[in-house]
Design an enzyme around this catalytic site. Structure first.
Site, PDB file in Angstrom:
ATOM      1  N   TYR A  53     -13.369   6.013   0.030  1.00 19.68           N
ATOM      2  CA  TYR A  53     -12.125   5.322  -0.393  1.00 19.68           C
ATOM      3  C   TYR A  53     -11.210   6.385  -0.927  1.00 19.68           C
ATOM      4  O   TYR A  53     -11.665   7.140  -1.827  1.00 19.68           O
ATOM      5  CB  TYR A  53     -12.313   4.178  -1.214  1.00 19.68           C
ATOM      6  CG  TYR A  53     -11.014   3.273  -1.491  1.00 19.68           C
ATOM      7  CD1 TYR A  53     -10.428   2.666  -0.606  1.00 19.68           C
ATOM      8  CD2 TYR A  53     -10.462   3.327  -2.877  1.00 19.68           C
ATOM      9  CE1 TYR A  53      -9.265   2.103  -0.927  1.00 19.68           C
ATOM     10  CE2 TYR A  53      -9.556   2.745  -3.221  1.00 19.68           C
ATOM     11  CZ  TYR A  53      -8.708   2.066  -2.053  1.00 19.68           C
ATOM     12  OH  TYR A  53      -7.539   1.262  -2.480  1.00 19.68           O
ATOM     13  N   ASP A  76     -11.454  14.736  -3.380  1.00 26.82           N
ATOM     14  CA  ASP A  76     -10.805  13.590  -4.270  1.00 26.82           C
ATOM     15  C   ASP A  76     -11.864  13.221  -5.315  1.00 26.82           C
ATOM     16  O   ASP A  76     -12.912  12.545  -5.097  1.00 26.82           O
ATOM     17  CB  ASP A  76     -10.688  12.246  -3.254  1.00 26.82           C
ATOM     18  CG  ASP A  76     -10.338  10.926  -3.892  1.00 26.82           C
ATOM     19  OD1 ASP A  76      -9.895  11.194  -5.118  1.00 26.82           O
ATOM     20  OD2 ASP A  76     -10.027  10.049  -3.178  1.00 26.82           O
ATOM     21  N   LYS A 102      -7.928   7.650 -12.656  1.00 27.85           N
ATOM     22  CA  LYS A 102      -9.101   6.664 -13.575  1.00 27.85           C
ATOM     23  C   LYS A 102      -9.029   7.534 -14.720  1.00 27.85           C
ATOM     24  O   LYS A 102      -8.230   7.381 -15.734  1.00 27.85           O
ATOM     25  CB  LYS A 102     -10.270   6.664 -12.867  1.00 27.85           C
ATOM     26  CG  LYS A 102     -10.103   5.662 -11.442  1.00 27.85           C
ATOM     27  CD  LYS A 102     -11.376   5.571 -10.815  1.00 27.85           C
ATOM     28  CE  LYS A 102     -10.900   4.319  -9.909  1.00 27.85           C
ATOM     29  NZ  LYS A 102     -11.152   4.794  -8.535  1.00 27.85           N
TER      30      LYS A 102
HETATM   31  C1  LIG Z   1      -9.863   4.636  -7.233  1.00 28.39           C
HETATM   32  C2  LIG Z   1      -9.960   5.663  -6.251  1.00 28.39           C
HETATM   33  C3  LIG Z   1      -8.845   5.723  -5.540  1.00 28.39           C
HETATM   34  C4  LIG Z   1      -7.536   5.208  -5.943  1.00 28.39           C
HETATM   35  O1  LIG Z   1      -6.974   5.217  -7.127  1.00 28.39           O
HETATM   36  P1  LIG Z   1      -5.977   4.135  -7.300  1.00 28.39           P
HETATM   37  O2  LIG Z   1      -5.587   4.475  -8.849  1.00 28.39           O
HETATM   38  O3  LIG Z   1      -6.742   2.680  -7.380  1.00 28.39           O
HETATM   39  O4  LIG Z   1      -4.989   4.016  -6.605  1.00 28.39           O
HETATM   40  C5  LIG Z   1      -8.823   7.168  -4.812  1.00 28.39           C
HETATM   41  N1  LIG Z   1      -9.776   7.903  -4.602  1.00 28.39           N
HETATM   42  C6  LIG Z   1     -11.020   7.568  -5.223  1.00 28.39           C
HETATM   43  C7  LIG Z   1     -12.292   8.497  -5.039  1.00 28.39           C
HETATM   44  C8  LIG Z   1     -11.138   6.476  -6.120  1.00 28.39           C
HETATM   45  O5  LIG Z   1     -12.370   6.160  -6.624  1.00 28.39           O
END
Ligand SMILES: *Cc1c(COP(=O)(O)O)cnc(C)c1O
Length: 431
Positions: free
Chosen positions: A144, A239, A267
């Site tokens: 994701y 990511d 995060k």
């Molecule tokens: C949480 C997450 C996102 C998205 O971040 P948001 O602040 O919710 O938009 C993207 N990539 C990874 C790996 C994530 O865990």
């Protein structure tokens, strides 16, 4: 456990908020039952509106690595708030955050702050496409990367929880530009590069996957992605929105010794406030406006309140924090595995530092296919039994768990005691 106020609030919320929540997994659709409304947190504990206490294994999905109500972070935010909430003009604290990130993650030579992980990945993809002049992107099933159009193809997290294959509203013409491969499958990725290598702008990957539970990468897989992108002139994007400052100070790239071309953060980098960031090679980042023609902007980007929370959190991530959360996670996972096996329940787990995945009914979890075959009904029963004992796990079999520096021995023991009862009940129900 009385949750009358939460029940009243979800009914009220549903009248003015779609599904009563501002992010889908919160709605408990995956596990059933009503979501809980929270009011305050302290250390490893969160308290709901009915004043029930829970040991928190979500930690705001990662940012609360130092525990809730971390004094220095709250003080820094309060002090900044008393000066100004923002200007839409440069502030020194933005430089301090950028310098800190560059220091901890040296592959990020230049950093742009944004307001969420979604924005970070979306912008990194645009940059990779603009930089290479190519359109195709490669992602992995069950990863994701936020909810932007190009990345909502075979995605993880809430997309998995709700069982949506892909989202309506994503134009087919755009989804076609996203090629997907099973996680950890280097051979399939090589095939893809053989066929389309000169059209691939980038590979985006969660270097440790955390949105289909927690899945560890085969190191050869990650190193293979590095070689392939190098060979074909594509951009490698790690990511690390979830893994950055979580699995090691310098994220998964530190653990596996790989220097991606671009990295996305979120995060923890916001210390609990809405922050994202993307950055990497100077020669790529210099294509972003105002230096270059690739456009990216943000009214509230780098706003001082969020920067003060992020900076203070990053400044408190000492080696001792990682030692503590590693020890706590090891103890929790060993205890859970033992508890399950005592009751004849098949489980498997993956964990690294303060991040874990725990799966019912399967013997290994190495990709989305494995996780999809896990026993969701068992997880859901376990989840609710734990919840009723005051343990707040992610309300989905497809989400990772998080541990903070405040999860001490006593708290882990309390959790394992609750799990003992929950496993016994699950075993009985699913006999
Ligand atoms: C949480 C997450 C996102 C998205 O971040 P948001 O602040 O919710 O938009 C993207 N990539 C990874 C790996 C994530 O865990």
């Amino acid at each position: 456990m009385n949750r009358d106020k939460s029940k009243t609030l979800i009914e009220r919320a549903c009248k003015t908020i779609p599904g009563g929540v501002n992010s889908p997994v919160r709605a408990f659709k995956g596990v059933g039952g009503d979501p809980i409304f929270f009011e305050r947190g302290q250390g490893a504990y969160i308290y709901d509106v009915d004043d029930n206490a829970y040991i928190d294994y979500i930690g705001s999905w990662g940012p609360m690595i130092l525990g809730h109500n971390h004094r220095p972070t709250i003080d820094a935010v309060t002090e900044q708030a008393s000066k100004a909430l923002g200007f839409g003009a440069p502030t020194e604290i933005e430089i301090m955050v950028a310098e800190k990130i560059v220091e901890i993650m040296p592959s990020m030579e230049s950093v742009r702050m944004v307001n969420s992980g979604t924005e970070a990945t979306m912008s990194a993809i645009r940059l990779a496409r603009g930089f290479t002049g190519r359109d195709l992107i490669v992602k992995f099933e069950g990863c994701y990367h936020g909810h932007s159009d190009s990345l909502l193809v075979k995605a993880g997290s809430g997309v998995l929880t709700l069982g949506l294959p892909n989202s309506p509203g994503v134009p087919a013409a755009l989804a076609e530009k996203t090629l997907t491969v099973p996680y950890n499958d280097l051979e399939a990725t090589e095939q893809l590069f053989k066929a389309y290598g000169d059209q691939i702008a980038c590979v985006i990957v969660e270097p440790i996957a955390g949105n289909m539970g927690c899945i560890l990468p085969d190191p050869d897989f990650l190193h293979g992605l590095k070689s392939l992108t190098e060979k074909f002139g594509g951009v490698l994007i790690f990511d690390e929105v979830m893994t950055g400052f979580r699995v090691a100070p310098g994220g998964a790239q530190e653990i596996y010794g790989i220097r991606p071309d671009l990295t996305t953060l979120g995060k923890i980098v916001g210390g609990g406030l809405p922050v994202g960031a993307f950055g990497g090679r100077q020669d790529i980042m210099s294509h972003i406006a105002p230096l270059g023609p690739i456009y990216q902007a943000g009214t509230l980007s780098g706003n001082p309140l969020a920067m003060s929370a992020g900076l203070t959190t990053l400044n408190h991530l000492t080696p001792d924090v990682y030692t503590k959360i590693t020890k706590a996670t090891d103890k929790l996972i060993a205890g859970l595995v033992e508890g399950a096996s005592k009751n004849g329940i098949t489980v498997c787990e993956n964990h690294v530092c303060g991040m874990f995945g725990f799966f019912f009914g399967i013997e290994k979890a190495e990709n989305y296919q494995d996780v999809a075959a896990s026993n969701i009904a068992m997880f859901n029963d376990f989840f609710h039994m734990m919840l009723d004992s005051g343990i707040y796990l992610a309300p989905s079999a497809f989400e990772a768990g998080f541990i903070s520096a405040e999860h001490n021995d006593e708290i882990i023991n309390l959790t394992l005691k609750a799990a003992e009862g929950a496993f016994a009940l699950v075993a009985e129900k699913h006999a």
